[in-house]
Design an enzyme around this catalytic site. Structure first.
Site, PDB file in Angstrom:
ATOM      1  N   ASP A  21     -10.562   1.930   4.150  1.00  0.00           N
ATOM      2  CA  ASP A  21      -9.281   1.294   3.863  1.00  0.00           C
ATOM      3  C   ASP A  21      -8.428   2.331   3.126  1.00  0.00           C
ATOM      4  OD1 ASP A  21     -10.322  -0.956   4.910  1.00  0.00           O
ATOM      5  OD2 ASP A  21     -10.515  -2.051   3.024  1.00  0.00           O
ATOM      6  N   ASP A  26      -0.346  -0.193  10.568  1.00  0.00           N
ATOM      7  CA  ASP A  26       0.065  -1.478  11.127  1.00  0.00           C
ATOM      8  C   ASP A  26       1.419  -1.910  10.574  1.00  0.00           C
ATOM      9  OD1 ASP A  26      -1.733  -2.046  13.042  1.00  0.00           O
ATOM     10  OD2 ASP A  26      -2.965  -3.413  11.861  1.00  0.00           O
ATOM     11  N   GLU A  76       0.861  -1.192   0.000  1.00  0.00           N
ATOM     12  CA  GLU A  76       0.000   0.000   0.000  1.00  0.00           C
ATOM     13  C   GLU A  76       0.897   1.243   0.000  1.00  0.00           C
ATOM     14  OE1 GLU A  76      -3.468  -2.256   2.631  1.00  0.00           O
ATOM     15  OE2 GLU A  76      -1.971  -1.077   3.669  1.00  0.00           O
ATOM     16  N   LYS A 134      -6.953  -6.173  11.081  1.00  0.00           N
ATOM     17  CA  LYS A 134      -7.633  -4.884  11.022  1.00  0.00           C
ATOM     18  C   LYS A 134      -8.532  -4.649  12.242  1.00  0.00           C
ATOM     19  CE  LYS A 134     -10.857  -2.182   8.346  1.00  0.00           C
ATOM     20  NZ  LYS A 134     -11.758  -2.100   7.193  1.00  0.00           N
ATOM     21  N   ASP A 142     -15.785  -7.560  10.056  1.00  0.00           N
ATOM     22  CA  ASP A 142     -16.824  -6.555   9.890  1.00  0.00           C
ATOM     23  C   ASP A 142     -18.221  -7.190   9.839  1.00  0.00           C
ATOM     24  OD1 ASP A 142     -16.127  -7.778   7.544  1.00  0.00           O
ATOM     25  OD2 ASP A 142     -15.322  -5.974   6.627  1.00  0.00           O
TER      26      ASP A 142
HETATM   27  O1  LIG Z   1      -3.137  -6.388  10.019  1.00  0.00           O
HETATM   28  C1  LIG Z   1      -3.789  -5.670   9.281  1.00  0.00           C
HETATM   29  C2  LIG Z   1      -4.296  -6.121   8.038  1.00  0.00           C
HETATM   30  C3  LIG Z   1      -5.028  -5.236   7.248  1.00  0.00           C
HETATM   31  N1  LIG Z   1      -5.230  -3.963   7.647  1.00  0.00           N
HETATM   32  C4  LIG Z   1      -5.980  -3.018   6.801  1.00  0.00           C
HETATM   33  O2  LIG Z   1      -7.270  -3.508   6.580  1.00  0.00           O
HETATM   34  C5  LIG Z   1      -7.760  -3.073   5.327  1.00  0.00           C
HETATM   35  C6  LIG Z   1      -8.401  -4.219   4.572  1.00  0.00           C
HETATM   36  O3  LIG Z   1      -7.463  -5.225   4.304  1.00  0.00           O
HETATM   37  P1  LIG Z   1      -7.266  -5.862   2.848  1.00  0.00           P
HETATM   38  O4  LIG Z   1      -6.173  -6.850   2.951  1.00  0.00           O
HETATM   39  O5  LIG Z   1      -7.158  -4.783   1.843  1.00  0.00           O
HETATM   40  O6  LIG Z   1      -8.607  -6.667   2.669  1.00  0.00           O
HETATM   41  P2  LIG Z   1      -9.775  -6.516   1.564  1.00  0.00           P
HETATM   42  O7  LIG Z   1     -10.252  -7.887   1.275  1.00  0.00           O
HETATM   43  O8  LIG Z   1      -9.417  -5.684   0.420  1.00  0.00           O
HETATM   44  O9  LIG Z   1     -10.845  -5.746   2.465  1.00  0.00           O
HETATM   45  C7  LIG Z   1     -12.202  -5.975   2.482  1.00  0.00           C
HETATM   46  O10 LIG Z   1     -12.542  -7.007   3.384  1.00  0.00           O
HETATM   47  C8  LIG Z   1     -12.163  -6.759   4.730  1.00  0.00           C
HETATM   48  C9  LIG Z   1     -12.605  -7.941   5.564  1.00  0.00           C
HETATM   49  O11 LIG Z   1     -13.961  -8.151   5.438  1.00  0.00           O
HETATM   50  C10 LIG Z   1     -12.739  -5.439   5.226  1.00  0.00           C
HETATM   51  O12 LIG Z   1     -12.282  -5.156   6.510  1.00  0.00           O
HETATM   52  C11 LIG Z   1     -12.353  -4.338   4.299  1.00  0.00           C
HETATM   53  O13 LIG Z   1     -12.861  -3.094   4.709  1.00  0.00           O
HETATM   54  C12 LIG Z   1     -12.846  -4.668   2.921  1.00  0.00           C
HETATM   55  O14 LIG Z   1     -12.516  -3.636   2.019  1.00  0.00           O
HETATM   56  C13 LIG Z   1      -6.584  -2.446   4.590  1.00  0.00           C
HETATM   57  O15 LIG Z   1      -6.724  -1.045   4.599  1.00  0.00           O
HETATM   58  C14 LIG Z   1      -5.393  -2.865   5.413  1.00  0.00           C
HETATM   59  O16 LIG Z   1      -4.407  -1.889   5.412  1.00  0.00           O
HETATM   60  C15 LIG Z   1      -4.749  -3.524   8.868  1.00  0.00           C
HETATM   61  O17 LIG Z   1      -4.925  -2.369   9.241  1.00  0.00           O
HETATM   62  N2  LIG Z   1      -4.038  -4.391   9.654  1.00  0.00           N
HETATM   63 MN   LIG Z   2      -8.229  -4.051   0.120  1.00  0.00          MN
END
Ligand SMILES: O=c1ccn([C@@H]2O[C@H](COP(=O)(O)OP(=O)(O)O[C@H]3O[C@H](CO)[C@@H](O)[C@H](O)[C@H]3O)[C@@H](O)[C@H]2O)c(=O)[nH]1
Ligand SMILES: [Mn+2]
EC number: 2.4.1.12
Length: 556
Positions: free
Chosen positions: A311, A140, A111, A287, A450
């Site tokens: 995000d 993180d 990112e 997250k 979530d």
């Molecule tokens: O240890 C961690 C891992 C991830 N993230 C953040 O969490 C967000 C979502 O993570 P990502 O790996 O991008 O997952 P996605 O599958 O793209 O995310 C979708 O699915 C997640 C789980 O349902 C939701 O939390 C998100 O909002 C949704 O956009 C990102 O901004 C990451 O930076 C953290 O802050 N800490």
């Molecule tokens: Mn994502």
């Protein structure tokens, strides 16, 4: 005023073409029944070839039929919500509540800091009183690069926010904005000359910031010269790795400080950098862990009544979205029952034919169907919550909490003291023997933290709302390769199945707490992974039988 007071802040309309859709659905159902009849009446005899395959296919079809019926719960009756932001301003402009926005990032390589900063800048520039707005960047990755980028972005924001206000810029992510201005450069030249000059100027400042950040990223570290300029970098002195470090927290812009102003002299929103403590012996809970630390830290700094999480790859594309959300929360009649307002997750990097199936059907159809039960899913990015809801409150008709401004928090505390007390809230040990991750905050242990959190909020009696304005509120980056999509969908489907089997299942936990249609709506997603068996049977068996010359389908 009199009558005006009672005009609602939002209205709900039913989808057009309902009758047509229902006729269609009934015809599909009749078709499904005919398939069953055919299967039952044409079972191959015990001695005939294909009997086993026939039974397997029938079982798969029964499963698909069941899943189809479950899916109808999200499609049968769809509704749309419209907000009246002008009424909101007229009635409540002075009383608008504090809003805390959480941007989550986890890795400066996956990112890139520039992308994260565009998201941060887009939410800093919301059309909202700046003294009531606070933005928290949760890192993180605990990366000095991201921290440095935030310092640069804070400087640029002093120019960017007034520019956005002056020209009612949309979208307010600078990168996206410059792409859009490049494509509509034509227009009334004389009128646009001033603006073109200002755009050129702001673009130059942006590129300046971009160069500095990109150079640091290329270098992979922060130069000594920059380090010596900002005392905040000293917080990395004790840092050993991404998974082992103290809490790093800095209030980069202190909205309480009368000198925190942009170049036009207007107040700036508060801006905070947070990398919560990480230790190998404590699980960080991804997250969900980051969000819970943010909820606590923000409660001591700004304590906004409304929380928004995005995000880092999802910028704000509509500067009015906070006001849209508030039209629900501040509605006199129904607002007090609403726990969260979820906006759809849209993407601006989709391939022409949306090769990897975006969330379109969910966003445009099913979420509107779930909204009919006041039961839209919490899907992470793009969701506004009442703070108290995320702190575990149960809905009660008697104690009605007001979503209104109650003045600034902790104005008398020195910034340094405030940072120190807030730091302790983000420590690993803080959650030991507490309800955090269980009944408070986002739930731990589920890959879709979530969805399970949203379900438990609804089971505590709260309502949720789906808001899908014409101008998309958020635009993000979708995964673009098959591998990324497979990993993501596996995580989502696994997480949803886990909810189904957990103590929070929509079936038993939700029983009696949410309506039957709403329970079925959850099942649609919770059973998504379970489809794999029927799909496997259906895609493999018929071809295998064909190799032996046996058809499992009617002859045409
Ligand atoms: O240890 C961690 C891992 C991830 N993230 C953040 O969490 C967000 C979502 O993570 P990502 O790996 O991008 O997952 P996605 O599958 O793209 O995310 C979708 O699915 C997640 C789980 O349902 C939701 O939390 C998100 O909002 C949704 O956009 C990102 O901004 C990451 O930076 C953290 O802050 N800490
Ligand atoms: Mn994502």
């Amino acid at each position: 005023m009199g009558e005006e007071r009672y005009l609602p802040l939002f209205e709900t309309t039913r989808a057009n073409g309902r009758v047509l859709y229902r006729l269609f659905a009934v015809s599909v159902f009749v078709g499904i029944c005919l398939i069953w009849v055919y299967r039952v009446t044409h079972i191959p005899k015990a001695c005939e070839d294909g009997r086993f395959g026939w039974m397997c296919l029938f079982a798969a079809e029964l499963w698909f039929s069941f899943y189809w019926v479950v899916t109808q719960a999200t499609r049968w009756s769809r509704i749309y919500r419209h907000t009246f932001k002008d009424r909101l301003s007229q009635r409540y402009e002075k009383e608008l509540p504090g809003v805390d926005i959480f941007v989550c990032t986890a890795d400066p390589i996956i990112e890139p800091p520039m992308m994260v900063m565009n998201t941060v800048l887009s939410v800093l520039a919301y059309d909202y009183p700046p003294e009531k707005l606070s933005v928290y960047l949760s890192d993180d990755g605990g990366s000095e690069l991201t921290y440095y980028a935030l310092l640069e972005a804070a400087e640029f924001a002093k120019h960017w926010i007034p520019h956005c206000k002056k020209y009612s810029v949309e979208p307010r992510s600078p990168a996206a904005y410059f792409i859009s201005t490049a494509s509509d450069a034509v227009g009334d030249q004389s009128q646009n000359q001033n603006r073109a000059g200002d755009v050129a100027l702001i673009k130059k400042l942006y590129e300046n910031m971009e160069n500095k950040i990109e150079n640091a990223v290329k270098l992979g570290r922060i130069s000594e010269e920059v380090r010596s300029k900002h005392k905040g970098f000293s917080q990395w002195n004790s840092y050993s790795s991404k998974l082992d470090h103290d809490t790093i927290l800095q209030i980069v812009v202190d909205g309480r400080n009368p000198n925190a102003r942009d170049v036009e002299g207007c107040m700036l929103p508060t801006l905070v950098y947070l990398a919560r403590e990480k230790r190998p012996q404590y699980h960080h809970n991804f997250k969900a862990g980051a969000m819970n630390a943010l909820i606590r830290v923000s409660s001591s700094i700004s304590n906004g009544k409304l929380l928004l999480n995005v995000d880092c790859d999802m910028y704000s594309n509509n500067s009015m979205a906070i006001r849209d959300a508030l039209c629900f929360f501040m509605d006199e009649e129904q607002g007090h029952e609403i726990a969260y307002v979820q906006f759809p997750q849209n993407f601006d990097n989709l391939t022409k034919n949306e090769l990897y199936a975006s969330l379109k059907v969910i966003n445009e159809v099913e979420a509107h169907g779930l909204d009919n039960y006041w039961g839209t899913l919490y899907i992470g990015s793009g969701c506004f919550h009442r703070r108290e809801v995320l702190c575990g409150n149960i809905f009660s008709k008697r104690c009605r909490s007001e979503m209104k401004w109650e003045g600034k928090k902790g104005e008398e505390i020195a910034i340094h003291d405030l940072e120190e007390t807030s730091k302790s809230l983000a420590s690993c040990a803080f959650e030991e023997n507490t309800q955090w991750g269980k009944e408070m905050g986002l739930k731990y242990g589920c890959p879709v933290e979530d969805v399970i959190t949203g379900l438990s909020i609804q089971c505590r009696g709260w309502k949720s709302v789906y808001c899908n304005p014409t101008r998309k509120a958020f635009l993000g980056l979708n995964a673009t390769t098959l591998l990324q999509i497979l990993v993501q969908h596996k995580r989502w489907s696994e997480g949803n199945l886990q909810i189904m089997l957990s103590k929070y299942s929509a079936v038993w936990f939700g029983h009696g707490k949410i309506s039957l249609g709403h329970q079925l709506g959850y099942l649609r997603y919770n059973l998504w992974a379970a489809n794999c068996w029927a799909t496997l049977i259906y895609s493999i068996l018929p071809s295998l039988y064909l190799l032996r010359g046996t058809s499992l389908f009617p002859q045409v």
